[in-house]
Design a protein around this motif. Structure first.
Motif, PDB file in Angstrom:
ATOM      1  N   ALA A  48      14.965  69.116  45.506  1.00 58.57           N
ATOM      2  CA  ALA A  48      15.883  70.220  45.788  1.00 58.57           C
ATOM      3  C   ALA A  48      17.104  70.146  44.880  1.00 58.57           C
ATOM      4  O   ALA A  48      17.603  71.181  44.421  1.00 58.57           O
ATOM      5  CB  ALA A  48      16.303  70.179  47.254  1.00 58.57           C
ATOM      6  N   LEU A  51      16.153  71.526  41.638  1.00 62.52           N
ATOM      7  CA  LEU A  51      16.051  72.974  41.769  1.00 62.52           C
ATOM      8  C   LEU A  51      17.434  73.627  41.780  1.00 62.52           C
ATOM      9  O   LEU A  51      17.658  74.630  41.114  1.00 62.52           O
ATOM     10  CB  LEU A  51      15.283  73.335  43.047  1.00 62.52           C
ATOM     11  CG  LEU A  51      15.112  74.818  43.330  1.00 62.52           C
ATOM     12  CD1 LEU A  51      14.182  75.453  42.310  1.00 62.52           C
ATOM     13  CD2 LEU A  51      14.598  75.025  44.740  1.00 62.52           C
ATOM     14  N   TYR A  52      18.367  73.047  42.518  1.00 61.73           N
ATOM     15  CA  TYR A  52      19.714  73.610  42.613  1.00 61.73           C
ATOM     16  C   TYR A  52      20.439  73.560  41.268  1.00 61.73           C
ATOM     17  O   TYR A  52      21.120  74.509  40.885  1.00 61.73           O
ATOM     18  CB  TYR A  52      20.558  72.854  43.633  1.00 61.73           C
ATOM     19  CG  TYR A  52      20.053  72.883  45.037  1.00 61.73           C
ATOM     20  CD1 TYR A  52      19.253  73.912  45.523  1.00 61.73           C
ATOM     21  CD2 TYR A  52      20.385  71.857  45.924  1.00 61.73           C
ATOM     22  CE1 TYR A  52      18.791  73.915  46.813  1.00 61.73           C
ATOM     23  CE2 TYR A  52      19.929  71.864  47.225  1.00 61.73           C
ATOM     24  CZ  TYR A  52      19.138  72.891  47.666  1.00 61.73           C
ATOM     25  OH  TYR A  52      18.685  72.891  48.949  1.00 61.73           O
ATOM     26  N   HIS A  56      19.059  77.090  38.922  1.00 58.65           N
ATOM     27  CA  HIS A  56      19.985  77.782  39.818  1.00 58.65           C
ATOM     28  C   HIS A  56      19.727  79.283  39.851  1.00 58.65           C
ATOM     29  O   HIS A  56      19.786  79.911  40.916  1.00 58.65           O
ATOM     30  CB  HIS A  56      21.433  77.494  39.419  1.00 58.65           C
ATOM     31  CG  HIS A  56      22.433  78.128  40.321  1.00 58.65           C
ATOM     32  ND1 HIS A  56      22.586  77.713  41.613  1.00 58.65           N
ATOM     33  CD2 HIS A  56      23.302  79.156  40.131  1.00 58.65           C
ATOM     34  CE1 HIS A  56      23.520  78.457  42.199  1.00 58.65           C
ATOM     35  NE2 HIS A  56      23.967  79.339  41.319  1.00 58.65           N
ATOM     36  N   TYR A  59      16.842  80.107  42.057  1.00 59.33           N
ATOM     37  CA  TYR A  59      17.200  79.925  43.460  1.00 59.33           C
ATOM     38  C   TYR A  59      18.026  81.104  43.979  1.00 59.33           C
ATOM     39  O   TYR A  59      17.856  81.525  45.114  1.00 59.33           O
ATOM     40  CB  TYR A  59      17.967  78.605  43.624  1.00 59.33           C
ATOM     41  CG  TYR A  59      18.168  78.188  45.059  1.00 59.33           C
ATOM     42  CD1 TYR A  59      17.140  77.566  45.758  1.00 59.33           C
ATOM     43  CD2 TYR A  59      19.377  78.395  45.704  1.00 59.33           C
ATOM     44  CE1 TYR A  59      17.311  77.173  47.073  1.00 59.33           C
ATOM     45  CE2 TYR A  59      19.564  78.001  47.020  1.00 59.33           C
ATOM     46  CZ  TYR A  59      18.520  77.388  47.700  1.00 59.33           C
ATOM     47  OH  TYR A  59      18.688  77.001  48.998  1.00 59.33           O
ATOM     48  N   THR A  60      18.927  81.634  43.171  1.00 57.43           N
ATOM     49  CA  THR A  60      19.785  82.742  43.619  1.00 57.43           C
ATOM     50  C   THR A  60      19.080  84.092  43.571  1.00 57.43           C
ATOM     51  O   THR A  60      19.382  84.975  44.366  1.00 57.43           O
ATOM     52  CB  THR A  60      21.071  82.808  42.771  1.00 57.43           C
ATOM     53  OG1 THR A  60      20.722  82.913  41.403  1.00 57.43           O
ATOM     54  CG2 THR A  60      21.937  81.595  43.018  1.00 57.43           C
ATOM     55  N   ASN A  62      15.676  84.682  43.945  1.00 54.88           N
ATOM     56  CA  ASN A  62      14.563  84.747  44.886  1.00 54.88           C
ATOM     57  C   ASN A  62      15.104  84.589  46.307  1.00 54.88           C
ATOM     58  O   ASN A  62      15.742  83.597  46.626  1.00 54.88           O
ATOM     59  CB  ASN A  62      13.549  83.646  44.568  1.00 54.88           C
ATOM     60  CG  ASN A  62      12.273  83.789  45.352  1.00 54.88           C
ATOM     61  OD1 ASN A  62      12.194  84.558  46.307  1.00 54.88           O
ATOM     62  ND2 ASN A  62      11.279  83.037  44.931  1.00 54.88           N
ATOM     63  N   THR A  63      14.833  85.555  47.170  1.00 55.71           N
ATOM     64  CA  THR A  63      15.364  85.486  48.545  1.00 55.71           C
ATOM     65  C   THR A  63      14.519  84.585  49.436  1.00 55.71           C
ATOM     66  O   THR A  63      15.019  84.077  50.442  1.00 55.71           O
ATOM     67  CB  THR A  63      15.429  86.887  49.165  1.00 55.71           C
ATOM     68  OG1 THR A  63      14.119  87.463  49.161  1.00 55.71           O
ATOM     69  CG2 THR A  63      16.396  87.770  48.394  1.00 55.71           C
ATOM     70  N   LEU A  65      13.059  81.680  48.537  1.00 49.91           N
ATOM     71  CA  LEU A  65      13.262  80.271  48.221  1.00 49.91           C
ATOM     72  C   LEU A  65      14.362  79.630  49.073  1.00 49.91           C
ATOM     73  O   LEU A  65      14.142  78.542  49.629  1.00 49.91           O
ATOM     74  CB  LEU A  65      13.537  80.107  46.730  1.00 49.91           C
ATOM     75  CG  LEU A  65      13.427  78.702  46.177  1.00 49.91           C
ATOM     76  CD1 LEU A  65      12.043  78.129  46.408  1.00 49.91           C
ATOM     77  CD2 LEU A  65      13.730  78.718  44.691  1.00 49.91           C
ATOM     78  N   PRO A  66      15.541  80.241  49.236  1.00 51.21           N
ATOM     79  CA  PRO A  66      16.547  79.631  50.102  1.00 51.21           C
ATOM     80  C   PRO A  66      16.092  79.533  51.565  1.00 51.21           C
ATOM     81  O   PRO A  66      16.375  78.543  52.244  1.00 51.21           O
ATOM     82  CB  PRO A  66      17.758  80.552  49.971  1.00 51.21           C
ATOM     83  CG  PRO A  66      17.575  81.248  48.687  1.00 51.21           C
ATOM     84  CD  PRO A  66      16.100  81.374  48.506  1.00 51.21           C
ATOM     85  N   ASP A  69      13.668  76.681  51.782  1.00 56.24           N
ATOM     86  CA  ASP A  69      14.436  75.440  51.699  1.00 56.24           C
ATOM     87  C   ASP A  69      15.096  75.142  53.039  1.00 56.24           C
ATOM     88  O   ASP A  69      15.079  73.993  53.506  1.00 56.24           O
ATOM     89  CB  ASP A  69      15.481  75.554  50.595  1.00 56.24           C
ATOM     90  CG  ASP A  69      16.312  74.301  50.443  1.00 56.24           C
ATOM     91  OD1 ASP A  69      15.758  73.186  50.588  1.00 56.24           O
ATOM     92  OD2 ASP A  69      17.522  74.436  50.182  1.00 56.24           O
TER      93      ASP A  69
END
Length: 134
Positions: A48, A51-52, A56, A59-60, A62-63, A65-66, A69
């Motif tokens: 993670a 990934l972060y 980044h 991650y921001t 794609n809705t 993925l968060p 997570d």
């Protein structure tokens, strides 16, 4: 796996040989579950983190993925609670099985009339207790 731990017990009737007594119990499953979950939690947190930091934008944008997570993190938190409780119970069983009074009661040589057996030292369980608190 306490049943694999032998310790010598003196035989007062025949001074030449000592008997071997084995502890009773196998409390390895809770400890293995606790450690396995810890390793998987560490590996997931490292993935993670990559990934972060590295991806980044993915991650921001794609809705899902968060949310995924978050769900995985909640599952790890729940299983961490279960693993800590299981290890706490396993540790309390290990303490009961290795309590000096329990060991003395299991020794036949200590059951005779006029025989006084006592433990030399009490086992130190401080670090084991800390492992449950973590």
């Amino acid at each position: 796996r306490l049943y694999q731990i032998p310790f010598g017990m003196p035989n007062c009737e025949d001074e030449s040989e000592a008997r071997t007594l084995y502890l009773v119990g196998d409390f390895s499953a809770p400890a293995e579950f606790f450690v396995t979950l810890g390793v998987f939690s560490f590996l997931y947190s490292m993935a993670a983190l990559v990934l972060y930091l590295r991806f980044h934008s993915l991650y921001t944008e794609n809705t899902k993925l968060p949310f995924t997570d978050f769900c995985v993190t909640v599952c790890f938190a729940f299983f961490w609670l279960v693993a800590a409780a299981a290890w706490g119970k396993g540790l309390s069983d290990v303490k009961a099985a290795t309590r000096p009074s329990t060991l003395i009661a299991a020794m036949g040589v200590c059951q005779g009339d006029g025989v006084v057996c006592n433990a030399g030292t009490t086992p130190a369980m401080g670090l084991a207790n800390i492992s449950v608190v973590r």
